[in-house]
Design an enzyme around this catalytic site. Structure first.
Site, PDB file in Angstrom:
ATOM      1  N   GLY A 117       0.846  -1.192   0.000  1.00  0.00           N
ATOM      2  CA  GLY A 117       0.000   0.000   0.000  1.00  0.00           C
ATOM      3  C   GLY A 117       0.880   1.240   0.000  1.00  0.00           C
ATOM      4  N   ASP A 142      -8.218  -1.181   1.509  1.00  0.00           N
ATOM      5  CA  ASP A 142      -8.835   0.134   1.712  1.00  0.00           C
ATOM      6  C   ASP A 142      -9.182   0.850   0.398  1.00  0.00           C
ATOM      7  OD1 ASP A 142      -8.247  -0.401   4.379  1.00  0.00           O
ATOM      8  OD2 ASP A 142      -6.367   0.727   4.327  1.00  0.00           O
ATOM      9  N   MET A 184     -13.302  -1.902   8.192  1.00  0.00           N
ATOM     10  CA  MET A 184     -11.985  -1.254   8.079  1.00  0.00           C
ATOM     11  C   MET A 184     -11.994  -0.210   6.956  1.00  0.00           C
ATOM     12  SD  MET A 184      -9.160  -4.176   8.715  1.00  0.00           S
ATOM     13  CE  MET A 184      -8.649  -4.630  10.356  1.00  0.00           C
ATOM     14  N   GLY A 185     -10.822   0.289   6.625  1.00  0.00           N
ATOM     15  CA  GLY A 185     -10.712   1.261   5.530  1.00  0.00           C
ATOM     16  C   GLY A 185      -9.837   2.455   5.841  1.00  0.00           C
ATOM     17  N   GLN A 290     -11.929  -9.203   7.061  1.00  0.00           N
ATOM     18  CA  GLN A 290     -11.962  -8.549   5.739  1.00  0.00           C
ATOM     19  C   GLN A 290     -10.654  -8.734   4.977  1.00  0.00           C
ATOM     20  OE1 GLN A 290     -14.038  -4.400   6.602  1.00  0.00           O
ATOM     21  NE2 GLN A 290     -13.192  -5.335   8.434  1.00  0.00           N
TER      22      GLN A 290
HETATM   23  O1  F6P Z   1      -4.674  -0.812   5.565  1.00  0.00           O
HETATM   24  C1  F6P Z   1      -5.331  -2.026   5.766  1.00  0.00           C
HETATM   25  C2  F6P Z   1      -5.920  -2.099   7.146  1.00  0.00           C
HETATM   26  O2  F6P Z   1      -6.609  -3.321   7.270  1.00  0.00           O
HETATM   27  C3  F6P Z   1      -6.806  -0.928   7.534  1.00  0.00           C
HETATM   28  O3  F6P Z   1      -8.090  -1.008   6.982  1.00  0.00           O
HETATM   29  C4  F6P Z   1      -6.767  -1.034   9.039  1.00  0.00           C
HETATM   30  O4  F6P Z   1      -7.006   0.222   9.632  1.00  0.00           O
HETATM   31  C5  F6P Z   1      -5.367  -1.494   9.302  1.00  0.00           C
HETATM   32  O5  F6P Z   1      -4.896  -2.091   8.117  1.00  0.00           O
HETATM   33  C6  F6P Z   1      -5.268  -2.478  10.437  1.00  0.00           C
HETATM   34  O6  F6P Z   1      -3.927  -2.779  10.622  1.00  0.00           O
HETATM   35  P1  F6P Z   1      -3.415  -3.906  11.614  1.00  0.00           P
HETATM   36  O7  F6P Z   1      -3.511  -5.212  10.905  1.00  0.00           O
HETATM   37  O8  F6P Z   1      -2.030  -3.510  11.916  1.00  0.00           O
HETATM   38  O9  F6P Z   1      -4.320  -3.873  12.799  1.00  0.00           O
END
Ligand code: F6P
Length: 364
Positions: A117, A142, A184-185, A290
């Site tokens: 990303g 996202d 999420m997002g 997700q």
């Molecule tokens: O960027 C992808 C994502 O899944 C976001 O939607 C979310 O805020 C974040 O990563 C969660 O990250 P982690 O897996 O570190 O909790």
């Protein structure tokens, strides 16, 4: 240009479709260029600490439908600012970029495919500026990356959220409850908006439109008065009330990753609503469901197309670029143009108008 040896790594949060990319890069580099393919393990950490393995056609034959990434990934492996907890529990950072470059040279690679990303691709760009032949491949659930119409992983995440909404509809209606689904997002509302439209949500709250609780209450009450004493809401984790900031967690992982971890707005709204209405309110946080599991066909196809075009771009020496989907075609965009920009839903988006045209409340 001939390709003799190429490397691939996956960085940042995982998503469905990563293995389709790994498979496509491996197959097309071997079949078309007889190249050797090196899989770098655990994102940039594999370059910092020299962890990698050879990828083969046989070794990647069963991974197309597999979620996650066979190479592993991490969102705390920035070689320019590597974060670790010290003995006292404080975070310390170290610059491993020179070590990363030296390890890359030792591997004798013609190209490094960086699948990630915005954070991962920005690191890729910095390494490109330091002379590494990098090609970026965009991923994230996202869908918030500039330069590409869609990222792979996104459609699968939307489908997971849509399925959850279908289930919340029937149980919510049976019990006369307000069902909130937090998705999420990050700071973009793509997952919430598309899942909400496809899952028949009555209220959709996205970060791009700060919500007014009174408007949400209005919608729920209107439905109840009209004979539907239940509502289904989808709330993006980055959604915020007018005049307030998004809700973040203080988890230790936040310090380690260096970015605030979003989450909690669903339960926050559930509490606010419970105090104001007679209906019971329940919140479901969909979280990492997700991100995991079998990719939809769309994400497998997009991943495969991006992977093969990335190999072709490498053979043509087009480094410092990212392969991207633009109006049905895979094109190359400069990595420089990403510049840490988040692609939010535009205010005048047809998608927003679509939701409101069918009576969905966006909390405004
Ligand atoms: O960027 C992808 C994502 O899944 C976001 O939607 C979310 O805020 C974040 O990563 C969660 O990250 P982690 O897996 O570190 O909790």
């Amino acid at each position: 240009m001939s390709l003799k040896r190429v490397g691939i790594l996956t960085g940042g949060g995982d998503c469905s479709g990563l293995n389709a990319v790994i498979r496509a890069v491996t197959r097309s580099a071997i079949i078309n260029y007889e190249a050797e393919v090196i899989g770098i393990e655990q994102g940039f950490e594999g370059l910092i600490f020299n962890r990698n393995r050879k990828l083969t056609v046989a070794g990647t034959k069963d991974i197309l439908a597999l979620g996650g990434t066979i190479l592993g990934t991490t969102n705390k492996g920035d070689p320019f600012e590597y974060r670790q907890f010290d003995q006292d529990g404080h975070v310390t950072t170290q610059d491993y970029s020179q070590q990363t470059i030296e390890n890359f040279k030792r591997l004798d690679l013609d190209c490094l495919f960086v699948v990630g990303g915005d954070g991962t691709l920005q690191i890729g760009y910095r390494l490109f500026q330091k002379g590494l032949p990098v090609i970026g491949i965009p991923k994230t659930i996202d869908n918030d990356l500039v330069g590409t119409d869609y990222t792979f992983g996104y459609q699968t995440a939307v489908q997971v959220a849509c399925d959850a909404l279908d289930r919340l509809q029937t149980t919510g209606e049976s019990h006369h409850r307000v069902m909130i689904l937090e998705v999420m997002g990050r700071s973009a509302g793509w997952i919430a908006l598309e899942a909400g439209i496809s899952g028949g949500a009555h209220v959709i709250l996205i970060p791009e439109i700060p919500y007014d609780l009174e408007k949400v209450l209005e919608k729920i009450n209107l439905r109840a008065e009209g004979g539907s004493p239940f509502s289904v809401m989808v709330v993006a984790e980055g959604a915020k009330e007018i005049g307030k900031e998004a809700i973040t967690s203080e988890a230790a992982s936040t310090r380690l990753q260096g970015v605030a971890q979003l989450g909690g707005v669903g339960n926050y709204i559930a509490k606010q609503l419970s105090d104001r209405i007679d209906l019971e309110v329940r919140c479901t946080v969909l979280g990492h469901t997700q991100r995991g599991g079998t990719p939809l066909a769309f994400d497998r196809i997009l991943g495969t197309r991006l992977g093969t075009q990335a190999v072709q771009a490498a053979a043509e020496g087009k480094f410092g670029t990212m392969v991207a989907l633009k109006s049905q075609e895979i094109v190359l965009v400069p990595l420089e143009s990403l510049a840490g920009i988040v692609r939010n839903i535009p205010n005048d988006s047809q998608l927003i108008r679509t939701a409101e045209a069918i009576g969905v409340s966006l909390g405004r």
